[in-house]
Design an enzyme around this catalytic site. Structure first.
Site, short mmCIF file in Angstrom:
data_model
loop_
_atom_site.label_atom_id
_atom_site.label_comp_id
_atom_site.label_asym_id
_atom_site.label_seq_id
_atom_site.Cartn_x
_atom_site.Cartn_y
_atom_site.Cartn_z
N PRO A 144 0.82 -1.21 0.00
CA PRO A 144 0.00 0.00 0.00
C PRO A 144 0.86 1.27 0.00
CG PRO A 144 -0.71 -1.54 1.70
CD PRO A 144 0.62 -2.00 1.20
N GLU A 145 0.78 2.01 -1.09
CA GLU A 145 1.37 3.33 -1.15
C GLU A 145 0.19 4.29 -1.16
OE1 GLU A 145 4.52 3.55 -4.12
OE2 GLU A 145 4.78 1.39 -4.02
#
Length: 290
Positions: free
Chosen positions: A2-3
């Site tokens: 997750p960015e």
DNA sequence: AATGGCGCCTGAACGC
DNA sequence: TGCGTTCAGGCGCCAT
């Protein structure tokens, strides 16, 4: 992984469902990166507000408990770490089981927030993620965790001059500066590589040596890359899903990430992989210059 | 005071 | 088949 795009996609997938609900109960699984910081019962009875995002953190505002003053309010600061994802199971959903609105927690389900409208569940095999109670975004521990974050990529106050000034203050390689989030938050390993490719900048270039014009190109590339990723639901390399189980598609658009030895889509030169600060960097030696 | 490196975790992929 | 090793990486923290 997750960015910012994955976190924003997640936020959009839970905010409308959570908003206006009331917490009925909460459950903890194995320890996450940090302790919750309160008893789960502390959350019960609170009205859930509109989920917000700062960098890769989510903030779920929770009103005061029934009969308490406004200063009893607070919220939950969430981080998805490396492998975290949120799942939403609404009341009356087809996933509702005989035991209640949701299946019992699996091996890697470490937090449930059960509300009047459904249950928010954190799934995080590697447990680098966190759920932390804070009295406010501006109080500790939330404030301490957020204070070091650089500007949001879509903050209008972050103009070319401001971004260039932040780069000039750093002597490390531009790839590491992007990852650090000091100049702009949100680009993790995948999007940092992709943005540098889009801007035509060698990832090893010292940040302070990047001209104003190239800094402007890089900021535009970061914004464009993150926007595009959000538009297609983020990147699903292995198991990222939004809260309704939708996977992302950006991995199909990656120009360099994970493409070592494959031909550059622009010039045909084999993509190279190197390690910077113990992390893989992918780049095109022809298209990206110092 | 900026900066490089460590460690937290687990599952997948790999080598023998 | 099974075991051990390596890799993936966000990011707070520590040492320099």
């Amino acid at each position: 992984m997750p960015e910012l795009p994955e976190v924003e996609v997640t936020r959009l997938s839970i905010a409308p469902s959570l908003r206006g609900s009331i917490v009925l109960q909460a459950h903890l699984g194995k320890p996450l990166r940090w302790p919750l910081g309160c008893r789960t019962g502390h959350l019960v009875g609170r009205h859930v507000g509109d989920t917000q995002r700062r960098g890769k953190y989510l903030w779920i505002p929770l009103g005061p408990r029934p009969g308490r003053a406004a200063d009893d309010a607070g919220g939950l600061l969430l981080h998805l770490g490396m492998s975290g994802s949120l799942q939403w199971v609404g009341v009356g959903s087809s996933q509702a089981g005989p035991a209640g609105p949701l299946d019992p927690p699996g091996k890697h389900d470490h937090f449930d927030l059960v509300t009047t409208q459904g249950t928010l569940r954190l799934h995080d095999p590697r447990r680098f993620g966190a759920v932390v109670w804070s009295d406010a975004l501006t109080s500790d521990p939330a404030a301490k965790l957020l204070q070091r974050l650089g500007p949001e990529p879509f903050d209008p106050a972050l103009d070319d001059a401001a971004f260039h000034a932040r780069l000039r203050a750093r002597r490390s390689a531009i790839k590491q500066v992007l990852l650090s989030g000091d100049a702009v938050v949100g680009a993790g390993n995948i999007y940092a590589c992709e943005a540098l490719f889009a801007a035509g900048i060698d990832p090893r270039t010292p940040a302070c040596r990047i001209s104003r014009a190239r800094a402007a190109r890089l900021l535009a590339a970061v914004r464009h890359t993150l926007s595009r990723a959000m538009a297609v639901g983020g990147t699903t390399l292995r198991d990222f899903r939004d809260a309704h189980g939708m996977s992302g598609e950006f991995q199909n658009e990656a120009q360099v990430y994970g493409r070592e030895a494959l031909p550059c889509h622009h010039c045909g030169t084999p993509i190279r992989r190197l390690v910077q600060a113990q992390r893989a960097t992918y780049y095109c030696p022809m298209c990206q210059k110092r």
